[in-house]
Motif scaffolding. Structure first.
Motif, mmCIF file in Angstrom:
data_model
loop_
_atom_site.group_PDB
_atom_site.id
_atom_site.type_symbol
_atom_site.label_atom_id
_atom_site.label_comp_id
_atom_site.label_asym_id
_atom_site.label_seq_id
_atom_site.Cartn_x
_atom_site.Cartn_y
_atom_site.Cartn_z
ATOM 1 N N ALA A 209 8.273 22.456 2.393
ATOM 2 C CA ALA A 209 9.348 22.010 1.512
ATOM 3 C C ALA A 209 8.922 20.778 0.736
ATOM 4 O O ALA A 209 8.285 19.867 1.286
ATOM 5 C CB ALA A 209 10.604 21.712 2.312
ATOM 6 N N GLY A 210 9.297 20.745 -0.548
ATOM 7 C CA GLY A 210 9.012 19.593 -1.391
ATOM 8 C C GLY A 210 10.215 18.674 -1.492
ATOM 9 O O GLY A 210 11.108 18.676 -0.636
ATOM 10 N N ALA A 211 10.262 17.888 -2.571
ATOM 11 C CA ALA A 211 11.306 16.879 -2.723
ATOM 12 C C ALA A 211 12.668 17.506 -2.996
ATOM 13 O O ALA A 211 12.784 18.596 -3.573
ATOM 14 C CB ALA A 211 10.937 15.937 -3.864
ATOM 15 N N VAL A 212 13.710 16.789 -2.574
ATOM 16 C CA VAL A 212 15.090 17.177 -2.877
ATOM 17 C C VAL A 212 15.329 17.006 -4.372
ATOM 18 O O VAL A 212 15.004 15.961 -4.947
ATOM 19 C CB VAL A 212 16.082 16.311 -2.072
ATOM 20 C CG1 VAL A 212 17.516 16.592 -2.508
ATOM 21 C CG2 VAL A 212 15.910 16.553 -0.575
ATOM 22 N N THR A 213 15.886 18.035 -4.999
ATOM 23 C CA THR A 213 16.188 17.958 -6.431
ATOM 24 C C THR A 213 17.686 17.861 -6.700
ATOM 25 O O THR A 213 18.092 17.478 -7.795
ATOM 26 C CB THR A 213 15.633 19.193 -7.160
ATOM 27 O OG1 THR A 213 16.181 20.382 -6.567
ATOM 28 C CG2 THR A 213 14.115 19.248 -7.059
ATOM 29 N N GLU A 214 18.499 18.200 -5.706
ATOM 30 C CA GLU A 214 19.958 18.107 -5.863
ATOM 31 C C GLU A 214 20.578 17.962 -4.485
ATOM 32 O O GLU A 214 20.172 18.630 -3.532
ATOM 33 C CB GLU A 214 20.509 19.375 -6.533
ATOM 34 C CG GLU A 214 22.024 19.366 -6.706
ATOM 35 C CD GLU A 214 22.561 20.696 -7.235
ATOM 36 O OE1 GLU A 214 23.793 20.804 -7.402
ATOM 37 O OE2 GLU A 214 21.750 21.622 -7.452
ATOM 38 N N VAL A 215 21.557 17.077 -4.368
ATOM 39 C CA VAL A 215 22.270 16.931 -3.107
ATOM 40 C C VAL A 215 23.722 16.577 -3.393
ATOM 41 O O VAL A 215 24.014 15.724 -4.243
ATOM 42 C CB VAL A 215 21.606 15.862 -2.199
ATOM 43 C CG1 VAL A 215 21.574 14.494 -2.856
ATOM 44 C CG2 VAL A 215 22.319 15.793 -0.860
ATOM 45 N N ASP A 216 24.616 17.254 -2.714
ATOM 46 C CA ASP A 216 26.053 17.010 -2.835
ATOM 47 C C ASP A 216 26.673 17.305 -1.470
ATOM 48 O O ASP A 216 27.256 18.356 -1.234
ATOM 49 C CB ASP A 216 26.661 17.912 -3.918
ATOM 50 C CG ASP A 216 28.160 17.693 -4.090
ATOM 51 O OD1 ASP A 216 28.668 16.645 -3.630
ATOM 52 O OD2 ASP A 216 28.834 18.586 -4.647
ATOM 53 N N GLY A 217 26.497 16.335 -0.547
ATOM 54 C CA GLY A 217 26.993 16.546 0.812
ATOM 55 C C GLY A 217 28.501 16.534 0.888
ATOM 56 O O GLY A 217 29.152 15.815 0.147
ATOM 57 N N PRO A 218 29.106 17.358 1.747
ATOM 58 C CA PRO A 218 28.478 18.309 2.661
ATOM 59 C C PRO A 218 28.458 19.736 2.115
ATOM 60 O O PRO A 218 28.751 20.688 2.859
ATOM 61 C CB PRO A 218 29.411 18.224 3.870
ATOM 62 C CG PRO A 218 30.776 18.047 3.240
ATOM 63 C CD PRO A 218 30.569 17.238 1.981
ATOM 64 N N VAL A 219 28.139 19.899 0.852
ATOM 65 C CA VAL A 219 28.302 21.190 0.200
ATOM 66 C C VAL A 219 26.975 21.833 -0.199
ATOM 67 O O VAL A 219 26.806 23.053 -0.042
ATOM 68 C CB VAL A 219 29.204 21.045 -1.052
ATOM 69 C CG1 VAL A 219 29.292 22.357 -1.814
ATOM 70 C CG2 VAL A 219 30.590 20.576 -0.650
ATOM 71 N N ARG A 220 26.009 21.032 -0.688
ATOM 72 C CA ARG A 220 24.852 21.671 -1.317
ATOM 73 C C ARG A 220 23.621 20.766 -1.245
ATOM 74 O O ARG A 220 23.725 19.549 -1.414
ATOM 75 C CB ARG A 220 25.180 21.982 -2.778
ATOM 76 C CG ARG A 220 24.094 22.731 -3.563
ATOM 77 C CD ARG A 220 24.573 22.962 -4.983
ATOM 78 N NE ARG A 220 23.563 23.607 -5.814
ATOM 79 C CZ ARG A 220 23.452 24.919 -5.971
ATOM 80 N NH1 ARG A 220 24.307 25.730 -5.352
ATOM 81 N NH2 ARG A 220 22.519 25.441 -6.744
ATOM 82 N N LEU A 221 22.473 21.399 -0.987
ATOM 83 C CA LEU A 221 21.188 20.713 -1.092
ATOM 84 C C LEU A 221 20.169 21.697 -1.644
ATOM 85 O O LEU A 221 20.090 22.841 -1.190
ATOM 86 C CB LEU A 221 20.718 20.188 0.266
ATOM 87 C CG LEU A 221 19.360 19.457 0.243
ATOM 88 C CD1 LEU A 221 19.378 18.234 1.150
ATOM 89 C CD2 LEU A 221 18.216 20.389 0.632
ATOM 90 N N THR A 222 19.384 21.232 -2.624
ATOM 91 C CA THR A 222 18.303 22.037 -3.202
ATOM 92 C C THR A 222 17.023 21.230 -3.143
ATOM 93 O O THR A 222 17.025 20.020 -3.408
ATOM 94 C CB THR A 222 18.611 22.424 -4.656
ATOM 95 O OG1 THR A 222 19.820 23.182 -4.702
ATOM 96 C CG2 THR A 222 17.486 23.261 -5.248
ATOM 97 N N CYS A 223 15.944 21.898 -2.791
ATOM 98 C CA CYS A 223 14.649 21.230 -2.776
ATOM 99 C C CYS A 223 13.568 22.212 -3.221
ATOM 100 O O CYS A 223 13.751 23.430 -3.183
ATOM 101 C CB CYS A 223 14.318 20.680 -1.382
ATOM 102 S SG CYS A 223 14.106 21.938 -0.118
ATOM 103 N N ALA A 224 12.445 21.670 -3.644
ATOM 104 C CA ALA A 224 11.302 22.507 -3.996
ATOM 105 C C ALA A 224 10.742 23.147 -2.733
ATOM 106 O O ALA A 224 10.869 22.614 -1.632
ATOM 107 C CB ALA A 224 10.233 21.663 -4.687
ATOM 108 N N CYS A 225 10.107 24.320 -2.908
ATOM 109 C CA CYS A 225 9.575 25.011 -1.737
ATOM 110 C C CYS A 225 8.549 26.055 -2.151
ATOM 111 O O CYS A 225 8.902 27.031 -2.836
ATOM 112 C CB CYS A 225 10.709 25.680 -0.960
ATOM 113 S SG CYS A 225 10.173 26.564 0.507
ATOM 114 N N ASP A 226 7.293 25.872 -1.778
ATOM 115 C CA ASP A 226 6.240 26.877 -1.971
ATOM 116 C C ASP A 226 6.248 27.484 -3.373
ATOM 117 O O ASP A 226 6.200 28.712 -3.532
ATOM 118 C CB ASP A 226 6.399 27.996 -0.934
ATOM 119 C CG ASP A 226 6.034 27.529 0.473
ATOM 120 O OD1 ASP A 226 5.274 26.548 0.584
ATOM 121 O OD2 ASP A 226 6.507 28.141 1.435
#
Length: 270
Positions: A209-226
């Motif tokens: 997994a790479g860096a987090v690109t979006e976070v909106d707790g406790p609903v959503r998290l997006t990060c780079a990956c492979d």
């Protein structure tokens, strides 16, 4: 009691059956009379007991809520004392009583669209059937909904993810704790900040997994990956949070890692 889950005409069909030591006529009253329904059905019910009669559902915690399409239904089949079928919003509930030498068999056929919620429905109806037997005068031990839920997740194969031809991996799973509790379990004591690596709870073993690109707790998290990205989404569901995990650019050998990781999360919540 037996349970089966199938897909018919594009909808999900859950069938549950329980053998009862009471005659059909007695059980019929328990599944159609509001006073007895109050002892086991998940909502207060008013039924106009005739073909095409209106059914109204009310939850005790919000008795003043406005009546809408999801709190009303209509009786579609009515053959006392053996068969009643009615809608509950978009869901169809069919109750059948078949006489046996020892009493009768009660069969529920529930038809709906939310396949991922099936473990919640089966677990909830199991507890309702237990309560129905108590209304009928039997002694039935208490059971843990969370354990029932996880049993049905595995029995129905709801812990298996999918991988589309375009490389999109997808896991959708109902959980038994609210999204705030799930988010806390995922993040732990680690900060969740855009630009930083995601907390360990979001990353299965063997996944880069790479860096987090979006976070909106406790609903959503997006990060780079492979070479693609992973998105975790939590929303309110039936009995807890509904989890959706997607990964773009995934491969088949990554499915087991994700399945084991999400299972470990579910086990912790139980």
């Amino acid at each position: 009691m037996t349970e089966t889950l199938s897909s018919e005409n594009g909808r999900t069909v859950l069938r549950m059956r329980r053998e009862l030591r009471h005659p059909a006529e007695k059980v019929w009253r328990a599944i159609t009379e509001p006073g007895q329904l109050a002892g086991w059905f998940p909502a207060a019910v008013e039924l106009d007991l005739r073909l095409d009669g209106v059914v109204r559902f009310t939850f005790e915690e919000d008795p003043g809520a406005p009546v809408d399409e999801q709190s009303t239904g209509v009786i579609r089949a009515y053959e006392p004392p053996h068969l009643i079928e009615y809608t509950w919003g978009d869901e169809v509930l069919r109750w059948e009583l078949l006489p046996t030498a020892a009493g009768c068999t009660l069969q529920l056929t529930a038809t709906y669209d939310d396949r991922a919620g099936s473990a919640s429905f089966a677990g909830g109806w199991t507890l309702c059937f237990d309560a129905l037997e108590r209304v009928l005068g039997d002694t039935v031990s208490e059971r843990d909904y969370r354990e029932l839920h996880e049993h049905f997740v595995k029995a129905f194969g709801l812990d298996q993810g999918t991988l589309a031809d375009d490389g999109t991996l997808r896991f959708e799973r109902q959980l038994v704790q609210p999204k705030e509790a799930v988010w806390e379990r995922l993040t732990g004591a680690e900060p969740t900040v855009v630009g930083n690596p995601p907390p360990a709870g979001f990353v299965p073993k063997g996944i880069d997994a790479g860096a987090v690109t979006e976070v909106d707790g406790p609903v959503r998290l997006t990060c780079a990956c492979d070479g693609g990205e992973v998105t975790w989404t939590l929303r309110d569901g039936n009995g807890g949070a509904r989890l959706l995990v997607t990964q773009s650019g995934a491969t088949a050998d990554q499915l087991p890692a994700w399945r084991d990781h999400i299972q470990a999360l579910a086990d912790q919540l139980v």
